[in-house]
Structures are given as structure tokens and as C-alpha cells.
Write an enzyme that holds these catalytic residues in place. Sequence first.
Site, PDB file in Angstrom:
ATOM      1  N   TYR A  63       0.286  18.841   3.804  1.00 23.90           N
ATOM      2  CA  TYR A  63       0.046  17.399   3.860  1.00 23.90           C
ATOM      3  C   TYR A  63       1.388  16.681   3.984  1.00 23.90           C
ATOM      4  CZ  TYR A  63      -4.914  17.680   2.523  1.00 23.90           C
ATOM      5  OH  TYR A  63      -6.268  17.924   2.488  1.00 23.90           O
ATOM      6  N   GLY A  99     -12.123   5.975   6.648  1.00 25.19           N
ATOM      7  CA  GLY A  99     -12.000   4.527   6.542  1.00 25.19           C
ATOM      8  C   GLY A  99     -13.058   3.729   7.278  1.00 25.19           C
ATOM      9  N   LEU A 128     -15.267   8.281   2.709  1.00 26.58           N
ATOM     10  CA  LEU A 128     -15.294   6.988   3.397  1.00 26.58           C
ATOM     11  C   LEU A 128     -15.189   7.151   4.904  1.00 26.58           C
ATOM     12  CD1 LEU A 128     -13.039   4.865   0.998  1.00 26.58           C
ATOM     13  CD2 LEU A 128     -15.529   5.073   1.045  1.00 26.58           C
TER      14      LEU A 128
END
Length: 353
Positions: A60, A217, A214
Site C-alpha cells: 500500500y 467512494g 463505499l
Amino acid sequence: MELDTYRLLGRSGLRVSPLSLGTMTFGTDWGWGADKDEARRIFDAYVDRGGNFIDTASQYTGGTAERLLGEFARARRERLVLATKYSMNRRPDDPNSGGNHRKSLVASVEESLRRLDTDFIDLLYVHVWDGTTPVEEVLRGLDDLVRAGKVLYLGISDTPAWQISRMQTISDLRGWAPLIALQVEYSLIERTTERDLIPMARELGLGVVPWSPLASGVLTGKYTRADLAHDGGTDNPEGTRRNVAAANGSLTERGLDIADVVRDVAAEMERTPSQVALAWTLLNPAVTAPIVGARTLGQLDDNLGALDVHFTDGHLADLDKASTIDLGFPHEFLARPMPRRVIFGDTRIENHA
């Protein structure tokens, strides 16, 4: 529910918070994350409210996420459950620097231990299935790390259900460390994991930890139809969040239709779309802790509000109607009246499982 109302992770005694803090946003290396100071504020706010379950991965933000997390967690290491992953390629020109095989596993874990500045990893995931490494090699390598004390618990991510069930069975039969966590994409936009992966996890003792609840987004309402005029995204996470959402398949006409319903439900409930979308994933009894990946402290505060959302039957029906999927064969077939009549006749059975 609060962050310090802990849940057991899968078939284990490990206690984790009902929302996991994702750190893919820690670092600006990919062009859209939080800088060190903001990442620190996010980390401190989560932990100060009782949060203990923090998710990262070997690559990451090119390793920056693990380095920052190691620095932030140093003073409170023992009370935290740090989860990282291996599989991602660490050097594009090295054929053995990525994948699921033992050489990649050992090298990646050693790097993660150094970056996290810790002697052990609480939870290690196979990040993504490579389709080339024998399952016995993966399982024995993971078990060796557990026996060596470098890893405490094991999980798996982004792998077919049939392969995971096979792996869990082999581990049980051979007395190797079992898998206790399954990380998969799960949201109102991506519900196909309800077909096999989530039922499998519940049956075999893996707590489900949804990523992208989500939908990159999209379910926050930040995108409009104008954003559909994108370039199709990229094959890597660098660039813009919009391109990531497009590349992940979330930024579509269907995705925006679902986001519209989430927005309407949120308005009626006097909540934010993010809180509604996150709270919906928590209704699934197989889900232990969705991962929230905030770029700002304000986003984290908003996401944590999902723990206090209560739906009406009408709101749940609206969300389900907008997002429901066809479960496909054999699930749809087995639910039809004729097969059930052939199987059960006039017998009525109460099944509370």
C-alpha cells in the site's frame, strides 16, 4: 454499538472492533492519500475511541502505509490488532517478488515486520490468489510462520470460494493453522459475494472483513453522471480516486443509480450516505468489520457514525430493491417451489441457522 464493543473474528477468540481502519490512504505516494500528519490524526482518533483493528498491506502506497503505521502504533502495539497482506509484486522486474509461493511469502513478511517495527503480525492475509501456487505450499508456508511466532492468525482475500473451502478443509485435516478471516469486496454495489463467498465464510468459520464498503467512494455521493466520461481507469492504483473507482467497476450507471437511492434514504434518516452504506454491510451476520479508508479526519468521524444507524423495514426494502442481484444456479433453482416440493414433500422444517 461503539468501536470498543468488540467482536470475535471468525472461529477464534481474537477480539476486534466492528469497523476496521484501512490504511491504503496513508501516504501520498499514489497521488490521492493523506499526508503523514493527517494520517496520524486519523490513526489517533480511531484508537482513542477504542478502535483496535487496523488493516494494511505490503505494498500500500509503495510500503509507506506500513512504515507510517509502524511508527504510529509503536507506543500502543500490544493493544492493537495489526493485519497486513502478502502477494503484491514488490519489484516488477523480479519474477519471484510477488505471488503466493513460499519465497514471496517469507520475503514479504520479513519486509512487513521491518516496516511495521514489530516482532509479529497479528493477522496475515493471502492478498490475492495467483492461480499458480499449489495450495499445500501456501498453507504449509503460512503454518510455518505461525509456528515460528512471526504471525498469530491467518486470513485470505480475493480468492474463489471453492479454493478457500478446499484450503480450510486441508488445514483442518492436517492440523495446520486455520483461516479465520475473509477479506472480499462487499457493498450495495458489489453483492455477488453473497452467492458463495459469504455463505462459505459463515459455514467454515471465517469472519468477513469487507473492503470498499463505499464502492471506491461512489456510495458517498461524490460522483455524478458527468464522471462517467472517464478514461476507463488505470491498471494500477496511482492517479486519481475517480480512475480507481472506474477501474474497480464501481463508477458505472448502475452504481450511480444505487448511490441515488442511498442518498435518498440517508436524507430521510437525517444521516449521510456513507453512514447508510457502511451500516448496511454490518447487517449481514457473516460480516465482522467493514474496512473504512478515510483520507481526512472528517471522513473518519463521518464513517464512525455508521455504528449508530438504525434502519426501518421500508428503508431496507428500498436499498435491497436498488441493489439486489440474481444469485444464479443452483441457488435460484433450489429456492423454487418445485425442487423444494420434490425434496421435502409436505414436511415443514424450521431452520434457525
